[in-house]
Design an enzyme around this catalytic site. Sequence first.
Site, PDB file in Angstrom:
ATOM      1  N   GLU A 456      -5.789   1.570 -11.504  1.00 54.28           N
ATOM      2  CA  GLU A 456      -4.003   2.117 -11.002  1.00 54.28           C
ATOM      3  C   GLU A 456      -3.699   2.745 -12.411  1.00 54.28           C
ATOM      4  O   GLU A 456      -3.111   2.326 -14.028  1.00 54.28           O
ATOM      5  CB  GLU A 456      -3.509   0.606 -11.710  1.00 54.28           C
ATOM      6  CG  GLU A 456      -4.291  -0.659 -10.495  1.00 54.28           C
ATOM      7  CD  GLU A 456      -3.280  -1.568 -10.624  1.00 54.28           C
ATOM      8  OE1 GLU A 456      -2.763  -1.973  -9.746  1.00 54.28           O
ATOM      9  OE2 GLU A 456      -3.802  -2.587 -11.295  1.00 54.28           O
ATOM     10  N   GLU A 527      -8.473  -3.905  -2.443  1.00 55.25           N
ATOM     11  CA  GLU A 527      -8.430  -4.868  -3.376  1.00 55.25           C
ATOM     12  C   GLU A 527      -7.214  -5.856  -2.435  1.00 55.25           C
ATOM     13  O   GLU A 527      -6.552  -4.952  -1.711  1.00 55.25           O
ATOM     14  CB  GLU A 527      -6.995  -5.155  -4.866  1.00 55.25           C
ATOM     15  CG  GLU A 527      -7.735  -4.771  -6.039  1.00 55.25           C
ATOM     16  CD  GLU A 527      -7.064  -4.485  -7.111  1.00 55.25           C
ATOM     17  OE1 GLU A 527      -6.071  -5.234  -7.475  1.00 55.25           O
ATOM     18  OE2 GLU A 527      -7.552  -3.903  -8.594  1.00 55.25           O
TER      19      GLU A 527
END
Length: 1024
Positions: A456, A527
């Site tokens: 991220e 995820e």
Amino acid sequence: MIVPRYYEDLSILHEGTMPARAYYIPASKRMDHLAEHREESDRIQFLNGNWKFRFFQSIYDVQEPFYEPGYDTSDFGEISVPGVWQMAGYDSHQYTNIRYPFPFDPPFVPQDNPCGAYVHTFDYVKNGQAPKAYLNFEGVDSCFYLWLNGTWIGYSQVSHATSEFDVTSALKEGENTIAVLVLKWCDGSYLEDQDKFRMSGIFRDVYLLKRPEHCIGDYRVETAVDGEKESGPRLRGNRAEIRLHISYIGKPAAAKVTIYDPQNRIAASGEAESGSISLEVSEPELWSAEHPVLYTLVIETGQEVITDHVGFRTIRIQDQVIYLNGQKVKFHGVNRHDSDPKTGFAISPEQVMKDLTMMRQHNFNAIRSSHYPNAPYFYELCDLYGFMVMNEADVEAHGPNMIYYKEDTDYNRFKGWNRRIADDPAWEDSILDRVRLMVQRDKNRPSILMWSMGNESAYGCNFEKALRWTKKFDPDRITQYESARYRNYDVTYDYSNLDLYSRMYPAFEEIEEYFKKDGSKPFLLVEYAHSMGNGPGDLEDYFQIIHSNDRMCGGFVWEWCDHAVYAGDGYGERYLYGGDHGEKIHDGNFCMDGLVYPNRTPHTGLLEYKNIHRPARVVSYDARNGELKLHNYLDFTDLKDYADIRYEVACDGVCVESGSIPACSVPPHGEASVVLDVSVPEAGRAYLKILYLLRGGSPLVPAGHLLGFDEILLENVDGRNQDALRCLFNGETAGCGLEVAETDCRVIIRGEEFVYTYNKRNGLFESIIYRGTEYLDRPMELNIWRAPTDNDMYIKEEWKKAHYHEAFARAYATVAGQSENEVVILTAMSVSAPTVQRILDIKGFWTVDKNGGIHGSMDAAKNGEFPVLPRFGLRLFLPERMDTVSYYGYGPMESYCDKHWAASHGRYTANVAELHEDYIRPQENGSHFDCDYVEVSGNQAGFAAISAPDCRFSFNASVYTQEELEKKAHNFELERSGSTVLCLDYALNGIGSNSCGPEVMEKYRFDETRFRFQFSLVPYVKEP
């Protein structure tokens, strides 16, 4: 300031450190067990222990040269190394997810930068055969300055990387003093914005390595396997080549290289010339998660021996499918942080082994080291015990996505996110340094199949270069970087070195859309199934979509453990999360999102995962001819070599038949049938249960361990639960019939042994007196609210906007009729709430028989303007002394319409307090799905609720009210209600994983606009 400002200088990442190298522990002889017992090497000297420590609120407060010889440290305290100073009572805890806890002003950090001064004395004895000394720090957050005996040694950052220093010239025989200044923040903190508590200090091992004057500096192991073939239960290659590339410190030393097979026989040997050697191994056994076969590599250079392990395996992508050793594989993985409620992210080998053991026992085969490299021995343990690993660089720059934007659109956020670090050349050295440190240290570990560039941080030129370097250095492993999708859409970027299309928490429709429109790379759920609180509720659906397409290579559940700070000494088990430490910037309990509690007690979500990922599944069963068809989900192992299979036939919760199924050969990814003839009871709810138990055992899982089960409903003549039918018959009552009295507000019904009061204002019973005992502590309620789960965090705003939490029942007209054996009450009613229109219109139909049985039917019509309902049902407050609960339905753990795969149908009994699932932030919990009946009893009094055969309910029995669960922020704050609170629900909205995932799937939403809820309520008294 007594140190240079390296901590705000992007041009200085390290000073005085050795070049990055592969991890190994040298010794004077071959040592095979260094992965678990590296302390046994005679060439390592650990400096762990209690160090002198002084905490400073600001770097500007450090005015004295504490590192000089003879400095008086009498006013210093002590701290454990490894450890983090927040856990020792210094500074304060802070949890943030994606926001920087300081101003975004790179490379600058807060001027009052907290820091810790460490001083430690130790004795050193020079080894004549290994006179050189190298000081290793395996993890320091965030950066540190180092002195030895007053001599400046160097500086380093990158919290989760090893920093190694040659300290030979500064070291002396006898007593030595090491001094370290650790800063809480540095420019590298902009790249360490991971979702975790922010903790500081020397949190991994510190040790000296004693080395010869001329020794191996680094080595790289490369393997190539020619062909794959089955050999018994394991896979072999036709032949394998191992290439060893060695670099030296000082003069090159003659190196004897020997490869030992798993039986400790020499498989190959030779002398390394010019720093490299190539050896051939015939018919090697191949490494996989199911069969983690390791060969032993021994490198001898006269006065030093390096022992390592080698796994032969191939990893490739072909036609957008990942193949390991020539076989298609799925990653059944989990994201794992270093986290412990008492030690923070200072994690011992024993703590790592606890996690690995639990993961293996719950059917995981892969781990993502989110979001940084773990301690180096972690990967050796994964080699040894069989986990496929995604190793992730210590890079997360999420904060630029959260800075202020005047035009706050996704386009501007992504463009700004990308521009400030990922696509800014000023950060190139920092990002590449972190990737190289990871790859160089862990390059020889066979368990690592994938390199991740970080997490991220958006995409740009710096990640292009990191991927390019990684692929050039290690072309055989797979590369991954999910954040590649966040970019400046006006620029064309290079994705040629990125192997996977990775996503976090996509909607199922998005996955399907990708394969329809693109599908050019394997799809990885890096995820998914956000496991926050009561959840996740959609694991089975993810399993189905993963296994429906070979190009879906699997995923990694978020995440392994709840992050919390233990605060329970003297108070029992108490855990704190974000906001509990006086911090202004925090993200609350978003750190409580694991499959296990902080102390590693399993959440029900972990049990759910285990059974969904069982090694085999029943495809079909035909009770007429006994054909049982099985599918083997293992990648490399025949089912007959992996699991023993047992079966049970249960009727109404009682086992009536059981036995073993003969070993059946089912090849990996294949199907096969076996004959299983069972006797099917004529009446009752009958289920066939197929249980898979580990055959033979493994180092982490004992033989006979339950790997999972299937449950198959058996068709019979009368599928109704016979115990439920008996509950409806409460014995014949001799004597008088029923009496009815009616007022403006009430209908009072009297039988020989009971008096019931029905409230005409709300259409519900307010009193149930049976044999002189009042069964209701307060009037019955219609209930559409639940204490919001963490996964309800978004939908609850709609629910509250609809005032569901304030809803109540209101009746409009009631008609009561009487016959000799029963009283019938018809009521037109609604569920309403302040300020909004009617939510539900209901036709209530109640029958009270002369034995005291209450039979209810509610025809409900929901106003389509309103959102999905949290639930619909009755809430009863029974006397607290009625604390024993028996039921037939899904159990023994909590279960919901989309979260019941760990549970099975049965007859269960528990104390009401035991039915509470004690989530650290209280929320809806403990419901049981698909129930025929529930009985609540205590002393002599009992109360049964029985479902209609075609309308089975869920129930929840608790010592807490839903209001109490919603109001309190921590489980240790909860106060009992003084009643046994029984909820009988027609339905509840699904659990899902919307705390950081897609909305609850449509098939699990309680969005019916018309439905009928039927049930019976039977008070009784136990005969003495």
